[in-house]
Scaffold this motif. Structure first.
Motif, PDB file in Angstrom:
ATOM      1  N   ALA A 187      36.676  39.614  25.097  1.00  0.00           N
ATOM      2  CA  ALA A 187      37.371  40.700  24.398  1.00  0.00           C
ATOM      3  C   ALA A 187      38.559  41.199  25.213  1.00  0.00           C
ATOM      4  O   ALA A 187      39.621  41.511  24.663  1.00  0.00           O
ATOM      5  N   ARG A 188      38.401  41.267  26.541  1.00  0.00           N
ATOM      6  CA  ARG A 188      39.513  41.701  27.402  1.00  0.00           C
ATOM      7  C   ARG A 188      40.697  40.746  27.246  1.00  0.00           C
ATOM      8  O   ARG A 188      41.863  41.179  27.184  1.00  0.00           O
ATOM      9  N   MET A 189      40.403  39.467  27.199  1.00  0.00           N
ATOM     10  CA  MET A 189      41.479  38.486  27.076  1.00  0.00           C
ATOM     11  C   MET A 189      42.105  38.497  25.693  1.00  0.00           C
ATOM     12  O   MET A 189      43.326  38.415  25.549  1.00  0.00           O
ATOM     13  N   VAL A 190      41.272  38.583  24.666  1.00  0.00           N
ATOM     14  CA  VAL A 190      41.784  38.628  23.297  1.00  0.00           C
ATOM     15  C   VAL A 190      42.670  39.858  23.106  1.00  0.00           C
ATOM     16  O   VAL A 190      43.774  39.777  22.553  1.00  0.00           O
ATOM     17  N   GLU A 191      42.196  40.994  23.572  1.00  0.00           N
ATOM     18  CA  GLU A 191      42.947  42.242  23.436  1.00  0.00           C
ATOM     19  C   GLU A 191      44.266  42.182  24.217  1.00  0.00           C
ATOM     20  O   GLU A 191      45.275  42.773  23.814  1.00  0.00           O
ATOM     21  N   GLY A 192      44.254  41.445  25.326  1.00  0.00           N
ATOM     22  CA  GLY A 192      45.460  41.308  26.139  1.00  0.00           C
ATOM     23  C   GLY A 192      46.422  40.257  25.621  1.00  0.00           C
ATOM     24  O   GLY A 192      47.473  40.038  26.200  1.00  0.00           O
ATOM     25  N   ASP A 226      46.319  41.900  32.102  1.00  0.00           N
ATOM     26  CA  ASP A 226      47.685  41.531  31.768  1.00  0.00           C
ATOM     27  C   ASP A 226      47.785  40.022  31.907  1.00  0.00           C
ATOM     28  O   ASP A 226      47.645  39.478  32.992  1.00  0.00           O
ATOM     29  N   LYS A 227      48.029  39.331  30.802  1.00  0.00           N
ATOM     30  CA  LYS A 227      48.044  37.875  30.843  1.00  0.00           C
ATOM     31  C   LYS A 227      49.165  37.329  31.724  1.00  0.00           C
ATOM     32  O   LYS A 227      49.155  36.165  32.086  1.00  0.00           O
ATOM     33  N   ASN A 228      50.130  38.193  32.058  1.00  0.00           N
ATOM     34  CA  ASN A 228      51.213  37.765  32.927  1.00  0.00           C
ATOM     35  C   ASN A 228      51.007  38.236  34.364  1.00  0.00           C
ATOM     36  O   ASN A 228      51.791  37.916  35.232  1.00  0.00           O
ATOM     37  N   GLY A 229      49.979  39.043  34.599  1.00  0.00           N
ATOM     38  CA  GLY A 229      49.837  39.693  35.888  1.00  0.00           C
ATOM     39  C   GLY A 229      48.718  39.133  36.731  1.00  0.00           C
ATOM     40  O   GLY A 229      48.065  38.151  36.390  1.00  0.00           O
ATOM     41  N   GLU A 230      48.464  39.810  37.857  1.00  0.00           N
ATOM     42  CA  GLU A 230      47.541  39.292  38.855  1.00  0.00           C
ATOM     43  C   GLU A 230      46.091  39.327  38.391  1.00  0.00           C
ATOM     44  O   GLU A 230      45.258  38.555  38.863  1.00  0.00           O
ATOM     45  N   GLN A 231      45.740  40.242  37.443  1.00  0.00           N
ATOM     46  CA  GLN A 231      44.345  40.335  37.045  1.00  0.00           C
ATOM     47  C   GLN A 231      43.945  39.247  36.064  1.00  0.00           C
ATOM     48  O   GLN A 231      42.764  39.052  35.789  1.00  0.00           O
ATOM     49  N   HIS A 232      44.926  38.525  35.577  1.00  0.00           N
ATOM     50  CA  HIS A 232      44.670  37.409  34.665  1.00  0.00           C
ATOM     51  C   HIS A 232      43.592  36.466  35.214  1.00  0.00           C
ATOM     52  O   HIS A 232      42.648  36.101  34.524  1.00  0.00           O
TER      53      HIS A 232
END
Length: 410
Positions: free
Chosen positions: A249-254, A219-225
Motif C-alpha cells: 500500500a505504501r508503494m501503491v500510494e507513492g 518517495d519513489k524517487n527518494g532514499e526511502q524507496h
C-alpha cells in the motif's frame, strides 16, 4: 559535496582509475553514449557531471520520472546548435518505448551523447535498439572504506563543517542505516550535524536516536524507496501477509512503477518459495503480465492477490542456495571437462573420439532412470541441491534418495 573532477570521485576505480575505460575516453575526448547501471548512491549522476565538466561540452539533464517525449525533443533541438552535447537521463529505465525511441535518431546521428543512469538491469528495461548504441558500465557498491572516506571528505571540504570539531567515534550505525548508499550517508551526516551544533562526537547511539526521529514519507524517487521495497520483500519472505500488504500500500500510494513491484514478486517466487510451491512462480509471472495490461488503479488488486499468496505459501530457498554453491564451485574449479559419455556428437570425428560413447538413455530403463555419472570426474558426487524442509520438497528428497541411494546422501 559533489566532486567536479575525476580524481575527486570516491569509488569506481575500475572505470575511472589510471587504466579505466572512462578515464581513457575522457583523455581521448571521445565519449560514447553509455548507460551507468548500479545501486543507488554510488556516483552515477556525479560521474555524468564530471564527464561533461572534463570535456567541456554542453550538458543537459532530465529525470525519466517527470520528463516526456516533448522534453526530450526540446533538448535535441537545442543540441543541434552545438557540438556533441551530453544528455543525462536519470532513471532511464522508467522511460517507455516511445520516449526511448525519441532518443534513437539523435544518438545515431551524434547530435547528442546519451548518458543514462539506472538501478535496473538495462537488458530488461532499455529498448534493444537504444541499448545497442550504448556502452553499458556497471558501477559497484561502495565498500565500507569508501563510505567512510566519503564522510571524511564531507567533514573536511564543507565550508561549515570543516570549522567545527567533529569526531566520528563510532560509524556502524551510519553504515547500517545508509545501506551502502553514498547520497543517503551524506544526508544522514547532514541531519546529525544540523541537529547538534558546535562540537560533535558521533556515536552509534546518537545516530540511531536522530535517525528514528527523522520521519520520511515514501518517495519513489527518494532514499526511502529501497527501504520500503526491502521491508516488503522481507515481510513476504517472513510469511506475514499483513505487513506485506501494508508495504504494498505504501508503494501503491507513492505511485511506484507497477512493473517494479511485479518484477520483485517474480524473483521472490523463485528465490524464497521455490519448489516448496512451484505454482508461486506461475502466479507471479502471470501477475507481472496482468498488471502490465491492466495498470493502476486496478493493478493494486492483482498485486495484492499475489502478495497474499506468496506470503502465505510454504518457503524454500533451496534452488537459490543450490545455484550459489554451483557458481562457487565453477569459480574454484574453472571449466572442467564434460564426461565423454554425455558430450554432443554431431559429427563422425567426434564419435571416433568417443564423444557420446556409452551414454545410456534414461527412458530405456525402469522408472526412466539409469545410475550414471553426469558431473565432471573431479567433482563427482558433489551435492548442490539440498531439498528444503517442506511437504513438497520432502517428496523430492525421498524420490532422489530412492534413485541415487548413498551417492548424494539425500
Amino acid at each position: 559535496m559533489r566532486p567536479a573532477k575525476l580524481d575527486e570521485l570516491i569509488g569506481q576505480e575500475h572505470l575511472t582509475g589510471p587504466n579505466g575505460v572512462i578515464r581513457r575516453a575522457i583523455q581521448m575526448g571521445n565519449i560514447p553514449s553509455m548507460i551507468f547501471w548500479g545501486p543507488p548512491g554510488v556516483g552515477k549522476t556525479t560521474l555524468a557531471n564530471i564527464i561533461a565538466n572534463e570535456i567541456k561540452k554542453p550538458f543537459y539533464t532530465l529525470s525519466a520520472i517527470n520528463a516526456g517525449v516533448k522534453d526530450v525533443r526540446e533538448i535535441i533541438d537545442k543540441a543541434k546548435h552545438s557540438t556533441r552535447s551530453i544528455l543525462f537521463i536519470d532513471e532511464i529505465h522508467r522511460f517507455n518505448k516511445s520516449q526511448q525511441d525519441a532518443l534513437l535518431g539523435a544518438v545515431e546521428k551524434g547530435t547528442i551523447t546519451l548518458i543514462g543512469a539506472t538501478t535496473e538491469n538495462p537488458s530488461f528495461e532499455v529498448n534493444t535498439a537504444l541499448l545497442s548504441r550504448c556502452q553499458v558500465y556497471t558501477l559497484r557498491a561502495l565498500t565500507e572504506d569508501k563510505l567512510l572516506e566519503l564522510v571524511r571528505q564531507a567533514l573536511t571540504r564543507d565550508e561549515d563543517l570543516k570549522t567545527r570539531n567533529i569526531e566520528i567515534r563510532e560509524h556502524q550505525a551510519l553504515l547500517n542505516i545508509s545501506g551502502g548508499d553514498g547520497r543517503k550517508l551524506l544526508n544522514l551526516v547532514e541531519l546529525i550535524t544540523e541537529a547538534v551544533p558546535g562540537d560533535l562526537v558521533v556515536t552509534d547511539e546518537l545516530v540511531m536516536e536522530l535517525a528514528q526521529k527523522h520521519i520520511a514519507i515514501y518517495d519513489k524517487n527518494g532514499e526511502q524507496h529501497y527501504d520500503i521495497i526491502s521491508a516488503f520483500i522481507k515481510s513476504i519472505r517472513g510469511s506475514d501477509p499483513n505487513a506485506a500488504l501494508y508495504y504494498l500500500a505504501r508503494m501503491v500510494e507513492g505511485g511506484e512503477d507497477v512493473k517494479f513491484i511485479a518484477r520483485r514478486l517474480v524473483i521472490l517466487a523463485s528465490e524464497d518459495v521455490g519448489n516448496a510451491n512451484p505454482t508461486a512462480l506461475i502466479l507471479a509471472t502471470n501477475t507481472f503480465q496482468a498488471v502490465n495490461i491492466i495498470g493502476y488503479p486496478e493493478a493494486r488488486i492483482i498485486l495484492a492477490q499475489c502478495v497474499v499468496y506468496l506470503a502465505s505459501s510454504s518457503k524454500s530457498n533451496a534452488s537459490y542456495m543450490g545455484i550459489g554453491k554451483a557458481l562457487q564451485m565453477v569459480a574454484q574449479t574453472g571449466d572442467l571437462p564434460v564426461p565423454l559419455s554425455i558430450r554432443n556428437a554431431p559429427t563422425k570425428l567426434m564419435k571416433d573420439m568417443d564423444y557420446g560413447k556409452n551414454y545410456q538413455y534414461a527412458h530405456d530403463y525402469e522408472n526412466n532412470f539409469i545410475n550414471m555419472e553426469f558431473l565432471p570426474d573431479k567433482i563427482k558426487g558433489t551435492k548442490f541441491y539440498e531439498p528444503g524442509n517442506n511437504a513438497r520438497e520432502d517428496e523430492l528428497r525421498k524420490y532422489l534418495r530412492n534413485l541415487w541411494k548413498d551417492k548424494y546422501r539425500y
